[in-house]
Enzyme design. Structure first.
Site, short mmCIF file in Angstrom:
data_model
loop_
_atom_site.label_atom_id
_atom_site.label_comp_id
_atom_site.label_asym_id
_atom_site.label_seq_id
_atom_site.Cartn_x
_atom_site.Cartn_y
_atom_site.Cartn_z
N ASP A 27 -0.55 44.20 -65.18
CA ASP A 27 -1.02 44.42 -66.54
C ASP A 27 -1.57 45.85 -66.54
O ASP A 27 -1.82 46.43 -65.48
CB ASP A 27 -2.13 43.40 -66.84
CG ASP A 27 -2.85 43.69 -68.14
OD1 ASP A 27 -2.17 43.82 -69.17
OD2 ASP A 27 -4.09 43.79 -68.12
N ASP A 29 -4.17 47.40 -69.31
CA ASP A 29 -5.55 47.49 -69.76
C ASP A 29 -6.48 46.64 -68.91
O ASP A 29 -6.24 45.45 -68.73
CB ASP A 29 -5.67 47.06 -71.22
CG ASP A 29 -4.85 47.91 -72.17
OD1 ASP A 29 -4.51 49.06 -71.81
OD2 ASP A 29 -4.56 47.44 -73.29
#
Length: 181
Positions: A27, A29
């Site tokens: 991922d 963020d």
């Protein structure tokens, strides 16, 4: 199954496990960097020449988590493809950040758009042809971990961004699962 003899420095030296995933997915963020891409409104970010970026105001500085670049380099040297899976509401900004931080070069696959992470993984499977059980995923959101793990992907929840310790723990978890087969 890939094998690598790359040393990682932490409190002591660690060797990567012999059984490694065929694809490692991150991922973005709060996993690779400590902010949400879709909350950045300054379109004038530029590299600061020190591995970070700076906005139009000199006080607006952003950096990757401390271990991010090194972990991407380790995977690259081990010739393990890397993918980015992000549900951001601002895909152009997230893609721009990958370039500004000079880490875009590490990613073989990018699925960066709003929606369920399961959709991202279906695309990774389609394009890479790697089975889900050969994938390792790092994310800061528990809901994504729960959804993606149902596909058979080895998932690791990172609470405050990826660290060397969590990375090595994830690789070891993957290796242990594969050794049981």
């Amino acid at each position: 199954m890939a094998s690598a003899n790359i040393l990682m420095e932490n409190e002591s030296q660690h060797i990567l496990p012999k059984i490694l995933p065929k694809l490692v997915i991150f991922d973005l963020d709060y996993t690779l960097w400590p902010f949400w891409a879709d909350t950045l409104y300054d379109l004038n970010y530029k590299s600061d020449g020190k591995g970070g970026i700076i906005g139009s105001r000199s006080s607006d500085k952003k950096k990757l988590y401390k271990d991010t670049r090194e972990l991407l380099e380790i995977l690259s040297k081990a010739k393990i493809p890397i993918a980015a899976a992000s549900r951001t509401d601002d895909p152009p900004m997230a893609k721009n950040l990958l370039k500004l931080f000079d880490i875009d070069k590490y990613f073989s696959y990018k699925e960066i758009y709003p929606g369920c992470k399961v959709d991202h993984f279906k695309q990774f499977h389609k394009y890479s042809q790697f089975p889900y059980k050969e994938m390792l995923f790092f994310d800061d959101e528990e809901r994504n971990i729960q959804d993606v793990s149902l596909l058979g992907v080895t998932c690791v929840h990172v609470d405050r961004g990826i660290t060397k310790r969590e990375f090595l723990d994830g690789l070891n978890l993957f290796s242990r699962k594969e050794n049981k087969k």
